[in-house]
Design a protein around this motif. Structure first.
Motif, PDB file in Angstrom:
ATOM      1  N   PHE A 207       1.871  12.712  19.139  1.00  0.00           N
ATOM      2  CA  PHE A 207       1.208  13.158  20.363  1.00  0.00           C
ATOM      3  C   PHE A 207       1.757  12.414  21.598  1.00  0.00           C
ATOM      4  CE2 PHE A 207      -2.478  12.105  23.131  1.00  0.00           C
ATOM      5  CZ  PHE A 207      -2.782  13.372  23.583  1.00  0.00           C
ATOM      6  N   LEU A 208       2.218  11.153  21.403  1.00  0.00           N
ATOM      7  CA  LEU A 208       2.656  10.344  22.545  1.00  0.00           C
ATOM      8  C   LEU A 208       3.848  10.957  23.279  1.00  0.00           C
ATOM      9  CD1 LEU A 208       2.236   6.728  21.115  1.00  0.00           C
ATOM     10  CD2 LEU A 208       0.906   7.809  22.934  1.00  0.00           C
ATOM     11  N   GLN A 209       4.718  11.637  22.517  1.00  0.00           N
ATOM     12  CA  GLN A 209       5.880  12.264  23.160  1.00  0.00           C
ATOM     13  C   GLN A 209       5.425  13.374  24.122  1.00  0.00           C
ATOM     14  OE1 GLN A 209       8.562  14.265  20.447  1.00  0.00           O
ATOM     15  NE2 GLN A 209      10.313  13.789  21.739  1.00  0.00           N
ATOM     16  N   VAL A 210       4.422  14.155  23.676  1.00  0.00           N
ATOM     17  CA  VAL A 210       3.894  15.235  24.513  1.00  0.00           C
ATOM     18  C   VAL A 210       3.165  14.634  25.725  1.00  0.00           C
ATOM     19  CG1 VAL A 210       2.337  17.221  24.542  1.00  0.00           C
ATOM     20  CG2 VAL A 210       3.628  16.685  22.468  1.00  0.00           C
ATOM     21  N   LEU A 211       2.393  13.580  25.462  1.00  0.00           N
ATOM     22  CA  LEU A 211       1.651  12.909  26.531  1.00  0.00           C
ATOM     23  C   LEU A 211       2.606  12.435  27.627  1.00  0.00           C
ATOM     24  CD1 LEU A 211      -1.347  11.831  27.015  1.00  0.00           C
ATOM     25  CD2 LEU A 211      -0.481   9.636  26.270  1.00  0.00           C
ATOM     26  N   GLU A 212       3.722  11.847  27.210  1.00  0.00           N
ATOM     27  CA  GLU A 212       4.685  11.308  28.173  1.00  0.00           C
ATOM     28  C   GLU A 212       5.407  12.420  28.929  1.00  0.00           C
ATOM     29  OE1 GLU A 212       4.603   8.507  29.082  1.00  0.00           O
ATOM     30  OE2 GLU A 212       6.506   7.894  29.947  1.00  0.00           O
ATOM     31  N   VAL A 289      -8.972   2.386  23.551  1.00  0.00           N
ATOM     32  CA  VAL A 289      -8.218   2.468  22.297  1.00  0.00           C
ATOM     33  C   VAL A 289      -6.774   2.878  22.567  1.00  0.00           C
ATOM     34  CG1 VAL A 289      -8.099   3.639  20.061  1.00  0.00           C
ATOM     35  CG2 VAL A 289     -10.317   2.970  20.986  1.00  0.00           C
ATOM     36  N   LEU A 290      -6.597   3.929  23.390  1.00  0.00           N
ATOM     37  CA  LEU A 290      -5.233   4.417  23.662  1.00  0.00           C
ATOM     38  C   LEU A 290      -4.421   3.395  24.457  1.00  0.00           C
ATOM     39  CD1 LEU A 290      -5.117   8.158  24.764  1.00  0.00           C
ATOM     40  CD2 LEU A 290      -3.693   7.041  23.075  1.00  0.00           C
ATOM     41  N   GLY A 291      -5.061   2.820  25.503  1.00  0.00           N
ATOM     42  CA  GLY A 291      -4.331   1.917  26.400  1.00  0.00           C
ATOM     43  C   GLY A 291      -4.075   0.561  25.769  1.00  0.00           C
ATOM     44  N   GLY A 292      -4.963   0.153  24.875  1.00  0.00           N
ATOM     45  CA  GLY A 292      -4.881  -1.227  24.410  1.00  0.00           C
ATOM     46  C   GLY A 292      -4.288  -1.446  23.037  1.00  0.00           C
ATOM     47  N   SER A 293      -4.203  -0.401  22.204  1.00  0.00           N
ATOM     48  CA  SER A 293      -3.771  -0.697  20.832  1.00  0.00           C
ATOM     49  C   SER A 293      -2.255  -0.682  20.687  1.00  0.00           C
ATOM     50  CB  SER A 293      -4.438   0.248  19.833  1.00  0.00           C
ATOM     51  OG  SER A 293      -3.932   1.544  19.980  1.00  0.00           O
ATOM     52  N   ASP A 294      -1.578   0.383  21.179  1.00  0.00           N
ATOM     53  CA  ASP A 294      -0.115   0.430  21.031  1.00  0.00           C
ATOM     54  C   ASP A 294       0.555  -0.689  21.811  1.00  0.00           C
ATOM     55  OD1 ASP A 294       0.652   2.901  19.501  1.00  0.00           O
ATOM     56  OD2 ASP A 294      -0.694   3.762  20.966  1.00  0.00           O
ATOM     57  N   SER A 295       0.055  -0.919  23.048  1.00  0.00           N
ATOM     58  CA  SER A 295       0.698  -1.914  23.909  1.00  0.00           C
ATOM     59  C   SER A 295       0.626  -3.308  23.274  1.00  0.00           C
ATOM     60  CB  SER A 295       0.021  -1.927  25.282  1.00  0.00           C
ATOM     61  OG  SER A 295      -1.379  -2.057  25.117  1.00  0.00           O
ATOM     62  N   THR A 296      -0.575  -3.699  22.836  1.00  0.00           N
ATOM     63  CA  THR A 296      -0.705  -5.056  22.291  1.00  0.00           C
ATOM     64  C   THR A 296      -0.003  -5.158  20.936  1.00  0.00           C
ATOM     65  OG1 THR A 296      -2.857  -5.057  23.385  1.00  0.00           O
ATOM     66  CG2 THR A 296      -2.353  -6.967  22.022  1.00  0.00           C
ATOM     67  N   ALA A 297      -0.012  -4.055  20.160  1.00  0.00           N
ATOM     68  CA  ALA A 297       0.696  -4.085  18.866  1.00  0.00           C
ATOM     69  C   ALA A 297       2.195  -4.305  19.105  1.00  0.00           C
ATOM     70  CB  ALA A 297       0.454  -2.785  18.106  1.00  0.00           C
ATOM     71  N   THR A 298       2.750  -3.628  20.114  1.00  0.00           N
ATOM     72  CA  THR A 298       4.177  -3.827  20.428  1.00  0.00           C
ATOM     73  C   THR A 298       4.434  -5.278  20.819  1.00  0.00           C
ATOM     74  OG1 THR A 298       4.470  -1.548  21.111  1.00  0.00           O
ATOM     75  CG2 THR A 298       6.051  -3.121  22.000  1.00  0.00           C
ATOM     76  N   ALA A 299       3.504  -5.854  21.605  1.00  0.00           N
ATOM     77  CA  ALA A 299       3.676  -7.258  22.019  1.00  0.00           C
ATOM     78  C   ALA A 299       3.687  -8.167  20.786  1.00  0.00           C
ATOM     79  CB  ALA A 299       2.561  -7.660  22.973  1.00  0.00           C
ATOM     80  N   VAL A 300       2.750  -7.970  19.869  1.00  0.00           N
ATOM     81  CA  VAL A 300       2.681  -8.824  18.672  1.00  0.00           C
ATOM     82  C   VAL A 300       3.979  -8.680  17.858  1.00  0.00           C
ATOM     83  CG1 VAL A 300       1.463  -9.233  16.481  1.00  0.00           C
ATOM     84  CG2 VAL A 300       0.144  -8.689  18.542  1.00  0.00           C
ATOM     85  N   ARG A 494      18.682  -4.337   9.825  1.00  0.00           N
ATOM     86  CA  ARG A 494      17.722  -3.506  10.583  1.00  0.00           C
ATOM     87  C   ARG A 494      16.545  -4.345  11.016  1.00  0.00           C
ATOM     88  NH1 ARG A 494      16.978   1.745   6.957  1.00  0.00           N
ATOM     89  NH2 ARG A 494      14.841   1.357   7.559  1.00  0.00           N
ATOM     90  N   GLY A 495      16.210  -4.342  12.277  1.00  0.00           N
ATOM     91  CA  GLY A 495      15.042  -5.096  12.753  1.00  0.00           C
ATOM     92  C   GLY A 495      13.813  -4.218  12.812  1.00  0.00           C
ATOM     93  N   ILE A 496      13.851  -3.215  13.666  1.00  0.00           N
ATOM     94  CA  ILE A 496      12.696  -2.333  13.863  1.00  0.00           C
ATOM     95  C   ILE A 496      13.214  -1.021  14.477  1.00  0.00           C
ATOM     96  CG2 ILE A 496      12.211  -3.247  16.201  1.00  0.00           C
ATOM     97  CD1 ILE A 496       9.207  -3.014  15.503  1.00  0.00           C
ATOM     98  N   GLU A 497      12.567   0.087  14.116  1.00  0.00           N
ATOM     99  CA  GLU A 497      12.913   1.370  14.763  1.00  0.00           C
ATOM    100  C   GLU A 497      11.962   1.561  15.930  1.00  0.00           C
ATOM    101  OE1 GLU A 497      12.617   4.707  11.990  1.00  0.00           O
ATOM    102  OE2 GLU A 497      13.166   3.273  10.437  1.00  0.00           O
ATOM    103  N   SER A 498      12.507   1.808  17.122  1.00  0.00           N
ATOM    104  CA  SER A 498      11.675   1.899  18.321  1.00  0.00           C
ATOM    105  C   SER A 498      12.005   3.129  19.139  1.00  0.00           C
ATOM    106  CB  SER A 498      12.008   0.699  19.210  1.00  0.00           C
ATOM    107  OG  SER A 498      10.970  -0.176  19.322  1.00  0.00           O
ATOM    108  N   LYS A 499      10.993   3.859  19.534  1.00  0.00           N
ATOM    109  CA  LYS A 499      11.193   4.933  20.527  1.00  0.00           C
ATOM    110  C   LYS A 499      10.239   4.670  21.669  1.00  0.00           C
ATOM    111  CE  LYS A 499      13.327   8.760  18.434  1.00  0.00           C
ATOM    112  NZ  LYS A 499      13.532  10.183  18.552  1.00  0.00           N
ATOM    113  N   CYS A 500      10.682   4.918  22.890  1.00  0.00           N
ATOM    114  CA  CYS A 500       9.821   4.631  24.039  1.00  0.00           C
ATOM    115  C   CYS A 500       9.301   5.921  24.658  1.00  0.00           C
ATOM    116  CB  CYS A 500      10.607   3.837  25.086  1.00  0.00           C
ATOM    117  SG  CYS A 500       9.573   3.432  26.508  1.00  0.00           S
ATOM    118  N   PHE A 501       8.006   6.127  24.551  1.00  0.00           N
ATOM    119  CA  PHE A 501       7.356   7.216  25.289  1.00  0.00           C
ATOM    120  C   PHE A 501       6.357   6.583  26.264  1.00  0.00           C
ATOM    121  CE2 PHE A 501       8.517   9.235  21.191  1.00  0.00           C
ATOM    122  CZ  PHE A 501       9.497  10.070  21.701  1.00  0.00           C
ATOM    123  N   GLY A 502       6.835   5.680  27.087  1.00  0.00           N
ATOM    124  CA  GLY A 502       5.954   4.888  27.952  1.00  0.00           C
ATOM    125  C   GLY A 502       5.418   3.734  27.126  1.00  0.00           C
ATOM    126  N   VAL A 503       4.601   4.034  26.126  1.00  0.00           N
ATOM    127  CA  VAL A 503       4.303   3.054  25.085  1.00  0.00           C
ATOM    128  C   VAL A 503       5.373   3.228  24.012  1.00  0.00           C
ATOM    129  CG1 VAL A 503       1.803   3.054  25.427  1.00  0.00           C
ATOM    130  CG2 VAL A 503       2.794   4.637  23.832  1.00  0.00           C
TER     131      VAL A 503
END
Ligand code: HEM
Length: 524
Positions: A207-212, A289-300, A494-503
């Motif tokens: 859903f994040l891709q559509v949101l962005e 939930v939307l604003g705080g979970s992905d962002s902080t998870a990425t930080a961790v 391989r470290g991590i697979e990352s795609k950026c859709f804002g989050v």
């Protein structure tokens, strides 16, 4: 014959219309350079948002063209800290851009993130601020500790079964459990169940891709808001995905608003105390939930990944934590982390700097007559977007090695400023939740670095409300993970697979964890 002539006229009219539209688009702000396609249409921005690496593509443009680049007919992207701070400052005439229209869970109901009317936004913010600042949450740290204990127990049990750990999932289980706990006193239990409850993570990732796309391209957002799309929008009756999470939030809200409900010491309880209606509370619950979970998870994830892949840094962190073992209990308080672990704190800052967890455009709209900011004239009606990636790698602020993960830069700058160590970045939030960043002009190198780093949370009247909570989570969870386990990347190729859709949508961060400490589960 007549049909052929009519077709030719139609085609010529279409070509003429397209050329005129492109020319009108081009004329909106011809003074800014950028890809030709971006100057005449929204196509460039559409395809680069869709690719999941708009942040990197904008960074490449800014490196080639300077501090302002055009990325669509009426949008420019910048990494100029002075401009970014100015646009969000309390007295600025800049307003929220079309970006924010995408963040309403229902098209007609605005929440603090999607509200563009300044007065309504201020009023909403003032009702939320005491909950977000933690002032109304006496159990904030204890609740986070309980979820850290769940995380440690889960990692411990995977270790005892000799399994590799998908840390990308575990980090998000942790942030979702923390948020649902402190928001509604009801953690979903991602960590205890060790699974993607409601398939929320997998479904929201799509859903994040559509949101962005909606946030960056107003035409896409108009389609998403149309009645045609109503059947496809998440509903509280859905069995899984975002709808299911909205359903859970809606039940928690109903519980809190019941006539015989007690005053809960959680964020919803605080919002009710400060006058939020039940309908507003449902919408705000999803923003949390939307604003705080992905962002902080990425930080961790990224702070951990950068530390464990830099052996010298990793060694210094462990040494510092071991040297202070006697001041900590099973859990580590945020205050103890800030006071006793300056090197770990520098790693947290450096991790947030090198990989800002949110890299969305967050566009702000210039005032009708335009304005000159930091020597650059921005015509009226132009949206100025942020590229956090390059803002945080500005060499004149962070040094020539700004592209490298080097936590020592914070300690060196602190020493230069005559301080024992660099303060936590959670220092600049005023009573009303408006950040009071120094701006850096005429200040020490440390002050300039700190006020620039602060921009990863936005600033001024639009600054992140959840910053304080996110930083407490990081203060506590990073040292506990480094103290309780030894870490290695399972597959060094391989470290991590990352795609950026804002989050960021991140997967496949496979780690090997080894227990370093025997501890009791100390939740709740
Ligand atoms: C490391 C983690 C986080 C980062 C980097 C981050 C970053 C941001 C940014 C860049 C903005 C937008 C600023 C703008 O519009 O100019 C924002 C807004 C917001 N964030 Fe965060 N955030 C984080 C964690 C959280 C958490 C944990 C919560 C909830 C508990 C949260 C709640 C919000 C809210 C409610 C807003 C809207 C504020 C407003 O419109 O007045 N954030 N955040």
């Amino acid at each position: 014959m007549a049909v052929a002539i009519l077709s030719l006229i139609g085609l010529a009219a279409l070509v003429l219309y397209t050329v005129l539209t492109c020319y009108q688009n081009y004329r909106k702000c011809p003074q800014f350079d950028g890809p030709f396609l971006a100057k005449i249409s929204g196509a460039w921005l559409f395809f680069h948002t869709f690719s999941g690496k708009l942040n990197e593509d904008n960074a490449a443009l800014l490196r080639n063209h300077g501090s302002f680049v055009r990325i669509s007919p009426d949008k420019v992207v910048t990494n100029d800290p002075v401009v970014l701070r100015h646009m969000s400052s309390p007295r600025s005439d800049f307003r929220r851009g079309t970006f924010y229209d995408a963040f309403s869970t229902q098209p007609t109901l605005r929440n603090v993130l999607s509200q563009k009317d300044e007065k309504l936004h201020n009023s909403l913010r003032s009702k939320l601020i005491r909950g977000y600042s933690g002032k109304d949450l006496p159990n904030l740290e204890a609740d986070i500790d309980a979820r850290i204990a769940d995380l440690v127990a889960l990692i411990g049990s995977e270790c005892s079964n000799n399994k590799l750990i998908d840390f990308s999932s575990f980090a998000q289980y942790f942030t979702l459990d923390v948020l649902t706990h402190i928001s509604f006193s009801a953690p979903v239990g991602y960590l205890t169940q060790n699974r993607d409850v409601y398939s929320y993570i997998s479904k929201v990732s799509d859903f994040l891709q559509v949101l962005e796309l909606g946030a960056n391209i107003p035409t896409v957002q108009r389609i998403l808001d149309s009645v045609l799309m109503a059947p496809f929008r998440p509903k509280i009756t859905d069995a899984d995905g975002m709808g299911a999470m909205m359903g859970m939030a809606s039940k928690a809200v109903a519980f809190h608003y019941a006539p015989d409900a007690k005053a809960y010491p959680d964020m919803l309880g605080s919002f009710i105390k400060h006058g939020l209606t039940q309908q507003e509370a449902e919408s705000e619950a999803m923003v949390q939930v939307l604003g705080g979970s992905d962002s902080t998870a990425t930080a961790v994830r990224m702070i951990m990944l950068y530390i464990i892949t830099h052996p010298e840094v990793y060694g210094k962190c462990v040494k510092e934590i071991e040297a202070n073992e006697s001041v900590f209990g099973d859990s580590i308080s945020s205050a103890a982390s800030r006071q006793h672990l300056p090197y770990v704190q520098a790693c947290i800052k450096e991790g947030l700097r090198i990989w800002p967890p949110l890299q969305a455009l967050n566009s702000k709209l210039s005032p009708p007559g335009g304005e000159t900011v930091n020597g650059v004239f921005i015509p009226g009606g132009i949206e100025v977007c942020h590229n956090a990636y390059t803002t945080q790698r500005r060499t004149e602020i962070y040094g020539v090695d700004a592209d490298q993960f080097r936590p020592e830069r914070w300690l060196e700058a602190a020493e230069e400023a005559g301080k024992a160590h660099a303060a936590s970045i959670d220092q600049g939030l005023g009573e009303d939740g408006v950040s009071v960043g120094a701006g850096g002009d005429g200040k020490t190198r440390l002050a300039r670095m700190e006020s620039t780093l602060e921009l990863i949370f936005g600033s001024g009247r639009f600054g992140c409300l959840g910053r304080h909570i996110a930083l407490i989570e990081l203060d506590k969870v990073i040292p506990v993970l480094l103290r309780d386990f030894g870490w290695a990347v399972a597959d060094p190729s391989r470290g991590i697979e990352s795609k950026c859709f804002g989050v960021f949508v991140q997967k496949g961060m496979w780690l090997k964890a080894t227990p370093r400490r025997v501890h009791d589960k100390h939740s709740e």
